[in-house]
Motif scaffolding. Structure first.
Motif, PDB file in Angstrom:
ATOM      1  N   ALA A   1      52.103  27.612  63.698  1.00 11.87           N
ATOM      2  CA  ALA A   1      51.166  27.474  62.589  1.00 11.87           C
ATOM      3  C   ALA A   1      51.868  27.603  61.240  1.00 11.87           C
ATOM      4  O   ALA A   1      52.872  28.303  61.106  1.00 11.87           O
ATOM      5  N   ILE A   2      51.314  26.934  60.240  1.00 10.39           N
ATOM      6  CA  ILE A   2      51.677  27.167  58.847  1.00 10.39           C
ATOM      7  C   ILE A   2      50.816  28.334  58.362  1.00 10.39           C
ATOM      8  O   ILE A   2      49.614  28.390  58.643  1.00 10.39           O
ATOM      9  N   ILE A   3      51.411  29.270  57.624  1.00  7.25           N
ATOM     10  CA  ILE A   3      50.720  30.501  57.238  1.00  7.25           C
ATOM     11  C   ILE A   3      50.295  30.437  55.773  1.00  7.25           C
ATOM     12  O   ILE A   3      51.111  30.149  54.892  1.00  7.25           O
ATOM     13  N   THR A   4      49.019  30.718  55.521  1.00  8.23           N
ATOM     14  CA  THR A   4      48.546  30.860  54.147  1.00  8.23           C
ATOM     15  C   THR A   4      47.730  32.141  54.030  1.00  8.23           C
ATOM     16  O   THR A   4      46.964  32.490  54.933  1.00  8.23           O
ATOM     17  N   ILE A   5      47.926  32.860  52.925  1.00  8.36           N
ATOM     18  CA  ILE A   5      47.259  34.148  52.711  1.00  8.36           C
ATOM     19  C   ILE A   5      46.707  34.195  51.293  1.00  8.36           C
ATOM     20  O   ILE A   5      47.383  33.808  50.334  1.00  8.36           O
ATOM     21  N   CYS A   6      45.468  34.669  51.174  1.00  4.40           N
ATOM     22  CA  CYS A   6      44.874  34.950  49.869  1.00  4.40           C
ATOM     23  C   CYS A   6      44.559  36.440  49.804  1.00  4.40           C
ATOM     24  O   CYS A   6      44.880  37.197  50.721  1.00  4.40           O
ATOM     25  N   TRP A   7      43.930  36.872  48.725  1.00  9.19           N
ATOM     26  CA  TRP A   7      43.584  38.295  48.600  1.00  9.19           C
ATOM     27  C   TRP A   7      42.383  38.441  47.686  1.00  9.19           C
ATOM     28  O   TRP A   7      42.454  38.089  46.507  1.00  9.19           O
ATOM     29  N   HIS A   8      41.281  38.930  48.245  1.00 10.40           N
ATOM     30  CA  HIS A   8      40.149  39.344  47.419  1.00 10.40           C
ATOM     31  C   HIS A   8      40.529  40.694  46.808  1.00 10.40           C
ATOM     32  O   HIS A   8      40.251  41.758  47.363  1.00 10.40           O
ATOM     33  N   ALA A   9      41.192  40.622  45.674  1.00 11.83           N
ATOM     34  CA  ALA A   9      41.821  41.799  45.080  1.00 11.83           C
ATOM     35  C   ALA A   9      40.792  42.840  44.640  1.00 11.83           C
ATOM     36  O   ALA A   9      39.695  42.513  44.176  1.00 11.83           O
ATOM     37  N   VAL A  10      41.187  44.087  44.781  1.00 13.44           N
ATOM     38  CA  VAL A  10      40.351  45.211  44.364  1.00 13.44           C
ATOM     39  C   VAL A  10      40.431  45.360  42.843  1.00 13.44           C
ATOM     40  O   VAL A  10      41.520  45.264  42.269  1.00 13.44           O
ATOM     41  N   PRO A  11      39.309  45.583  42.155  1.00 13.70           N
ATOM     42  CA  PRO A  11      39.386  45.780  40.703  1.00 13.70           C
ATOM     43  C   PRO A  11      40.130  47.072  40.381  1.00 13.70           C
ATOM     44  O   PRO A  11      39.985  48.077  41.092  1.00 13.70           O
ATOM     45  N   PRO A  12      40.933  47.086  39.335  1.00 13.69           N
ATOM     46  CA  PRO A  12      41.688  48.296  38.987  1.00 13.69           C
ATOM     47  C   PRO A  12      40.819  49.485  38.596  1.00 13.69           C
ATOM     48  O   PRO A  12      41.332  50.595  38.447  1.00 13.69           O
ATOM     49  N   THR A  13      39.523  49.261  38.443  1.00 11.61           N
ATOM     50  CA  THR A  13      38.604  50.353  38.130  1.00 11.61           C
ATOM     51  C   THR A  13      38.187  51.136  39.369  1.00 11.61           C
ATOM     52  O   THR A  13      37.417  52.100  39.259  1.00 11.61           O
ATOM     53  N   ALA A  14      38.662  50.734  40.545  1.00 12.17           N
ATOM     54  CA  ALA A  14      38.250  51.391  41.788  1.00 12.17           C
ATOM     55  C   ALA A  14      39.436  51.497  42.734  1.00 12.17           C
ATOM     56  O   ALA A  14      40.459  50.833  42.565  1.00 12.17           O
ATOM     57  N   ASP A  15      39.275  52.354  43.729  1.00  7.44           N
ATOM     58  CA  ASP A  15      40.266  52.491  44.791  1.00  7.44           C
ATOM     59  C   ASP A  15      39.768  51.776  46.042  1.00  7.44           C
ATOM     60  O   ASP A  15      38.561  51.634  46.259  1.00  7.44           O
ATOM     61  N   GLU A  16      40.708  51.327  46.864  1.00  4.82           N
ATOM     62  CA  GLU A  16      40.329  50.760  48.160  1.00  4.82           C
ATOM     63  C   GLU A  16      39.729  51.853  49.041  1.00  4.82           C
ATOM     64  O   GLU A  16      40.193  52.994  48.996  1.00  4.82           O
ATOM     65  N   PRO A  17      38.702  51.512  49.839  1.00  3.62           N
ATOM     66  CA  PRO A  17      38.048  50.212  49.967  1.00  3.62           C
ATOM     67  C   PRO A  17      36.946  50.019  48.928  1.00  3.62           C
ATOM     68  O   PRO A  17      36.443  50.987  48.349  1.00  3.62           O
ATOM     69  N   VAL A  18      36.565  48.745  48.731  1.00  2.47           N
ATOM     70  CA  VAL A  18      35.442  48.412  47.862  1.00  2.47           C
ATOM     71  C   VAL A  18      34.522  47.457  48.614  1.00  2.47           C
ATOM     72  O   VAL A  18      34.834  46.998  49.710  1.00  2.47           O
ATOM     73  N   THR A  19      33.384  47.161  48.017  1.00  5.04           N
ATOM     74  CA  THR A  19      32.450  46.204  48.608  1.00  5.04           C
ATOM     75  C   THR A  19      32.725  44.812  48.047  1.00  5.04           C
ATOM     76  O   THR A  19      33.468  44.650  47.073  1.00  5.04           O
ATOM     77  N   PHE A  20      32.115  43.812  48.661  1.00  6.06           N
ATOM     78  CA  PHE A  20      32.280  42.444  48.162  1.00  6.06           C
ATOM     79  C   PHE A  20      31.413  42.226  46.928  1.00  6.06           C
ATOM     80  O   PHE A  20      31.888  41.755  45.899  1.00  6.06           O
ATOM     81  N   GLN A  21      30.144  42.583  47.036  1.00  2.94           N
ATOM     82  CA  GLN A  21      29.219  42.454  45.917  1.00  2.94           C
ATOM     83  C   GLN A  21      28.901  43.835  45.352  1.00  2.94           C
ATOM     84  O   GLN A  21      28.987  44.835  46.066  1.00  2.94           O
ATOM     85  N   PRO A  22      28.532  43.911  44.067  1.00  2.00           N
ATOM     86  CA  PRO A  22      28.187  45.208  43.481  1.00  2.00           C
ATOM     87  C   PRO A  22      27.010  45.854  44.202  1.00  2.00           C
ATOM     88  O   PRO A  22      26.061  45.177  44.595  1.00  2.00           O
ATOM     89  N   ARG A  23      27.111  47.151  44.394  1.00  2.00           N
ATOM     90  CA  ARG A  23      26.011  47.923  44.960  1.00  2.00           C
ATOM     91  C   ARG A  23      25.588  48.934  43.907  1.00  2.00           C
ATOM     92  O   ARG A  23      26.211  49.963  43.727  1.00  2.00           O
ATOM     93  N   GLY A  24      24.557  48.600  43.224  1.00  2.00           N
ATOM     94  CA  GLY A  24      24.150  49.410  42.085  1.00  2.00           C
ATOM     95  C   GLY A  24      23.150  50.482  42.446  1.00  2.00           C
ATOM     96  O   GLY A  24      22.754  50.614  43.596  1.00  2.00           O
ATOM     97  N   PRO A  25      22.735  51.214  41.410  1.00  2.00           N
ATOM     98  CA  PRO A  25      23.284  51.075  40.052  1.00  2.00           C
ATOM     99  C   PRO A  25      24.639  51.779  39.924  1.00  2.00           C
ATOM    100  O   PRO A  25      24.916  52.739  40.626  1.00  2.00           O
ATOM    101  N   PHE A  26      25.493  51.238  39.055  1.00  2.00           N
ATOM    102  CA  PHE A  26      26.782  51.866  38.798  1.00  2.00           C
ATOM    103  C   PHE A  26      27.070  51.760  37.302  1.00  2.00           C
ATOM    104  O   PHE A  26      26.583  50.850  36.630  1.00  2.00           O
ATOM    105  N   PRO A  27      27.853  52.689  36.762  1.00  2.00           N
ATOM    106  CA  PRO A  27      28.187  52.631  35.334  1.00  2.00           C
ATOM    107  C   PRO A  27      28.898  51.323  35.013  1.00  2.00           C
ATOM    108  O   PRO A  27      29.700  50.832  35.818  1.00  2.00           O
TER     109      PRO A  27
END
Length: 509
Positions: free
Chosen positions: A114-140
């Protein structure tokens, strides 16, 4: 499978000798790129305008489960294995904790073709891993903890300003991913690396920004961190956008510059293969290759007639059935579209695999037996002694793929739905971890060269009331009656210390 003719051989020869227009370099933008990365990019250039590779995305925690399904459903194995570096919690299909297994699987996929390709749903620098995909509010508003959503303007500026708190957090996060990409570099696995994808959209925290502190700046920043700081020489850089549905999302507004990318790519869902999108990307490319980073439906031959330079597509995880089996047959019947099972793919990748010091395709099965198939338990033909069938899978689906034997087992539950479990056995004797009734199991295999049987020794560790007990077992898998019968002799110690010795017989369906 398509037939190979004299004409196709001539086409392949011309493909491998093809060159770019004068003035356009095929060298990767990564300084001192590895021989493998150079060969991968040369391969992509060589098929541009001639062939289009099929691909399948796999969720981070599922190894190649999506690719396996796509191969079974469509009838042929996708040429590209795609995955993501993950962001979610343990137990989620997008778990960031899957990264060690991602490395192992990428190495395995690379070796098998196989040819290998990788992406990354990067974590925002305002949070630590793990995070959610969509916002779960309410949050500041200053504490985004999801992949989707937006940082405040001053926060995004801080991410792009060295020495600040958020820059340092960003630095630590990308360094954690670089750690695993470095392992792939050491294994000499080249990667089509697609960071900050769909960057012209505003649905991800990194996207949609133009002006002084832009998304293009962020892309250049991760390029510098990986290429110049970490010296990652195995990456082929794939710049990625979504369809320009608004004027601000015009591709050129997010273009980081030719010196930061090797390949331009577009994500398309809903079969929206607008000719203007293709033409705009082609004009921006200045001769560099194009690919489809993500699709919900692949482009059919009539699309490729007017958009011939798409070198590949990747169907997103869970979307293989957006296309019917009949439509896949139509796709695979087109000589421009290549899968791993296509002789034209074997020919086209020959130089690339030689540069990677890998054997040419197709690979030969060097194991004494192949247990692949759908197997149905026969209680009448089995030797159960005084044991019942309560813990015996009544059905099993086995897939022997390279050095891994995948077994999907179905156990009958008298009061509910079947219990389905998955087990992987490394045929080279590497220790493998799995679950047995929610308890950890460690298995090691070996071959009996005389009989051609597969021997599997396992240890299951049970913990009850603070006490730990180990159950040892051995299995001997043998094929009989020209492969129509699978015999599994099991020897183990029961929960109360009793010896169990049974032979389970499965018939191939």
């Amino acid at each position: 499978m398509k037939r190979t003719s004299i004409c196709s051989i001539v086409l392949i020869s011309a493909l491998l000798l093809s060159t770019l227009a004068p003035g356009v370099s095929q060298e990767p933008v990564t300084p001192n790129a590895s021989p493998e990365a150079k060969a991968l990019l040369e391969f992509v250039y060589s098929i541009s305008g001639k062939y289009t590779l099929t691909g399948q995305h796999n969720y981070p925690a599922t190894k190649d489960r999506n690719s396996q399904f796509a191969a079974e459903y469509s009838g042929q194995t996708p040429a590209i294995w795609s995955t993501d570096m993950g962001f979610a919690e343990d137990g989620d299909t997008d778990s960031y904790l899957a990264r060690p297994d991602i490395v192992k699987e990428a190495i395995r996929q690379h070796k098998k073709g196989a040819i290998i390709t990788i992406c990354w749903h990067a974590v925002p620098p305002t949070a630590d891993e793990p995070v959610t995909f969509q916002p779960r509010g309410p949050f500041p508003p200053d504490s985004l903890a999801s992949v989707q959503g937006q940082l405040l303007d001053e926060q995004f500026k801080e991410v792009l300003t060295p020495g600040t708190r958020l820059y340092k957090r960003w630095e630590a996060q990308v360094d954690s991913v670089a750690f695993y990409l470095k392992q792939l570099q050491e294994a000499k696995v080249p990667i089509l690396w697609r960071p900050y994808h769909e960057m012209n959209g505003d649905w991800f925290w990194w996207g949609g920004r133009v002006g002084e502190y832009s998304t293009a700046d962020l892309y250049r920043q991760i390029y510098d961190r990986f290429a110049n700081h970490h010296k990652l020489d195995n990456l082929v850089w794939v710049w990625n956008v979504d369809r320009p549905s608004t004027p601000i999302r015009k591709f050129s507004n997010f273009y980081p510059g030719n010196e930061y990318l090797d390949i331009l790519s577009l994500d398309v869902y809903g079969s929206d293969f607008n000719q203007d999108y293709y033409d705009s990307l082609k004009n921006l490319s200045q001769g560099k290759p194009l690919l489809l980073g993500e699709v919900g439906n692949p482009p059919f031959p009539e699309i490729l007639d007017t958009q011939p330079d798409w070198t590949s597509w990747v169907i997103w995880a869970g979307m293989a059935r957006n296309v019917s089996k009949k439509q896949y047959q139509e796709l695979y019947g087109d000589p421009r579209i290549l899968t791993q099972d296509d002789p034209a793919f074997w020919e086209a990748t020959a130089s690339y695999r030689e540069a990677c010091k890998l054997p040419a395709l197709p690979l030969k099965n060097n194991y004494p037996a192949d247990f692949s198939g759908n197997w149905l338990f026969s209680e009448e033909k089995s030797e159960l002694g005084n044991s019942g069938t309560g813990m015996v899978p009544y059905r099993m689906k086995a897939n022997q793929d390279g050095e891994i034997l995948f077994a999907k087992k179905y156990n009958l539950v008298e009061w509910g739905d079947d219990r389905v479990s998955h087990e992987e056995i490394n045929l080279e004797g590497e220790e493998m971890l799995s679950q047995f009734f929610r308890s950890p199991r460690v298995s090691i295999s070996s071959w009996d060269e005389t009989t051609g049987s597969l021997l599997i020794n396992s240890t299951v560790t049970f913990t009850r009331g603070g006490n730990t007990t180990e159950m040892l077992s051995s299995e001997e898998w043998s094929l009989k009656e020209d492969g129509r019968i699978l015999s599994i002799r099991q020897q183990s110690t029961g929960f109360r210390g009793e010896k169990i010795d049974v032979t389970l017989i499965y018939e191939k369906q």
